[in-house]
Design an enzyme around this catalytic site. Structure first.
Site, PDB file in Angstrom:
ATOM      1  N   LYS A 165     -20.586 -59.293  17.874  1.00 28.97           N
ATOM      2  CA  LYS A 165     -20.545 -59.141  19.343  1.00 28.97           C
ATOM      3  C   LYS A 165     -21.825 -58.484  19.827  1.00 28.97           C
ATOM      4  O   LYS A 165     -22.438 -58.927  20.800  1.00 28.97           O
ATOM      5  CB  LYS A 165     -19.338 -58.284  19.760  1.00 28.97           C
ATOM      6  CG  LYS A 165     -18.025 -59.033  19.729  1.00 28.97           C
ATOM      7  CD  LYS A 165     -16.855 -58.085  19.933  1.00 28.97           C
ATOM      8  CE  LYS A 165     -15.560 -58.772  19.533  1.00 28.97           C
ATOM      9  NZ  LYS A 165     -14.428 -57.886  19.408  1.00 28.97           N
ATOM     10  N   GLN A 215     -12.084 -52.398  20.112  1.00 25.24           N
ATOM     11  CA  GLN A 215     -11.698 -53.330  19.049  1.00 25.24           C
ATOM     12  C   GLN A 215     -10.310 -52.970  18.511  1.00 25.24           C
ATOM     13  O   GLN A 215     -10.027 -51.818  18.195  1.00 25.24           O
ATOM     14  CB  GLN A 215     -12.747 -53.276  17.922  1.00 25.24           C
ATOM     15  CG  GLN A 215     -12.522 -54.258  16.793  1.00 25.24           C
ATOM     16  CD  GLN A 215     -12.667 -55.715  17.223  1.00 25.24           C
ATOM     17  OE1 GLN A 215     -13.436 -56.037  18.130  1.00 25.24           O
ATOM     18  NE2 GLN A 215     -11.917 -56.599  16.593  1.00 25.24           N
ATOM     19  N   ASP A 239     -11.633 -57.878  27.875  1.00 25.20           N
ATOM     20  CA  ASP A 239     -10.624 -58.486  27.001  1.00 25.20           C
ATOM     21  C   ASP A 239      -9.446 -59.048  27.807  1.00 25.20           C
ATOM     22  O   ASP A 239      -8.675 -59.851  27.292  1.00 25.20           O
ATOM     23  CB  ASP A 239     -10.051 -57.427  26.051  1.00 25.20           C
ATOM     24  CG  ASP A 239     -10.626 -57.518  24.646  1.00 25.20           C
ATOM     25  OD1 ASP A 239     -10.995 -58.627  24.231  1.00 25.20           O
ATOM     26  OD2 ASP A 239     -10.685 -56.469  23.982  1.00 25.20           O
TER      27      ASP A 239
HETATM   28  N1  GUN Z   1      -9.012 -57.893  17.485  1.00 23.53           N
HETATM   29  C1  GUN Z   1      -8.790 -59.191  17.209  1.00 23.53           C
HETATM   30  N2  GUN Z   1      -9.056 -59.962  18.276  1.00 23.53           N
HETATM   31  C2  GUN Z   1      -9.458 -59.128  19.254  1.00 23.53           C
HETATM   32  C3  GUN Z   1      -9.896 -59.345  20.591  1.00 23.53           C
HETATM   33  O1  GUN Z   1      -9.936 -60.451  21.111  1.00 23.53           O
HETATM   34  N3  GUN Z   1     -10.221 -58.217  21.271  1.00 23.53           N
HETATM   35  C4  GUN Z   1     -10.163 -56.973  20.719  1.00 23.53           C
HETATM   36  N4  GUN Z   1     -10.509 -55.947  21.483  1.00 23.53           N
HETATM   37  N5  GUN Z   1      -9.769 -56.750  19.488  1.00 23.53           N
HETATM   38  C5  GUN Z   1      -9.432 -57.825  18.755  1.00 23.53           C
END
Ligand code: GUN
Length: 301
Positions: A59, A103, A126
């Site tokens: 990311k 995350q 998100d």
């Molecule tokens: N963990 C797995 N997928 C995601 C996601 O799309 N966003 C976040 N913040 N954590 C994750």
């Protein structure tokens, strides 16, 4: 040609996402040059989960490559909920930060809902905050979860923009993928069935689907004879399984759909890897630009 010999179109999410990132970089450059504003994304990683570390690194790399500010905050696995909430609050009040992502999963001592709902809904790239899930469910302008948004973008790329009346079956009911993807498809006027581990006659449910989205986390569970001939199959699963054919102890990634048999029947199908996966970060970058424009009062691209 009989249905049995049919080979589905492979939906190339990797190429689509690369294209998207190029377009996002152009948008970012315009925002910088016209307004002197640089969209900024902050990611909080708590603990040392190896898969999460890889996601967060990717990311950060792709955010910077698009010309945006990438901030990464690593906190120890022993961090308290109060410490994480304090970090979120600081980022909520930081005008250089337009998107905040925590995350998941978080360590057990931290309540995920408390943390997610502490993020400013406007910076919730998100789309997990209850305000955004509520807005999505009631047809209001929302921040939308990235993987589900990526699924719908790929589906529309194959089937066209009008999905009205198509029968969609979503297998899985997680807050991150299953529920929001069903919501998005409902908003596109699909007739949506949300299937899950307790669904009876799952193969029959699947065989009715023009659009089949698999998000269960069970390797190769959906077989070719569960798929309606010509259907669009979106495989969200990312499962690591043993691959002795590659050598001792080797692993490989597979989806929730048995690709080999499903691609004999489907009209189009996402591979794993290289299908939905790369779309998630591309949609996150797009969401950061959207959040920046809304917060700064700029026209959205
Ligand atoms: N963990 C797995 N997928 C995601 C996601 O799309 N966003 C976040 N913040 N954590 C994750």
């Amino acid at each position: 040609m009989s249905d049995v010999q049919r080979v589905a179109k492979k939906i190339d999410g990797k190429a689509f996402a690369e294209n998207m990132r190029r377009r996002i970089a152009v948008q970012v450059e315009k925002i910088k040059s016209s307004h002197g504003i640089t969209p900024g994304l902050a990611v909080i990683l708590v603990g040392e989960d190896p898969a999460s570390q890889v996601y967060v690194r990717n990311k950060g790399k792709q955010t910077a490559e698009c010309g945006m500010t990438s901030l990464e905050f690593k906190m120890p696995a022993t961090a308290t909920e109060e410490e994480v909430l304090a970090k979120v609050e600081k980022l909520n009040n930081d005008s250089d930060v337009h998107g905040i992502l925590v995350q998941l999963p978080l360590p057990d001592q931290i309540n995920e809902a408390h943390v997610i709902n502490a993020i400013s809904p406007d910076k919730d790239v998100d789309g997990f905050h209850v305000i955004n899930t509520g807005r999505l469910a009631t047809g209001q302008k929302a921040m939308v979860p990235c993987t589900p948004a990526g699924c719908v973008v790929l589906i529309k790329d194959v089937l066209g923009n009008d999905l009205s009346g198509l029968k969609a079956v979503v297998i899985g009911r997680s807050n991150i993928v299953g529920k929001p993807v069903a919501q998005l498809l409902l908003n596109e006027n699909c007739t949506v069935t949300q299937a899950h581990s307790r669904t009876k006659n799952l193969p029959d449910e699947c065989r009715a689907a023009d659009i089949l989205v698999a998000a269960v986390g069970r390797p190769n569970m959906i077989e070719g004879d569960w798929v309606k001939p010509g259907a669009c199959v979106i495989d969200v699963g990312i499962n690591r399984i043993a691959a002795p054919e590659r050598g001792e102890g080797k692993m490989r990634l597979v989806g929730d759909v048995d690709y080999e048999s499903a691609c004999q029947v489907a009209g189009s199908i996402t591979p794993v890897p290289g299908g939905v996966g790369p779309m998630t970060i591309a949609m996150l970058l797009a969401a950061t630009v959207t959040a920046c424009c809304r917060i700064e009062g700029l026209v959205e691209p």
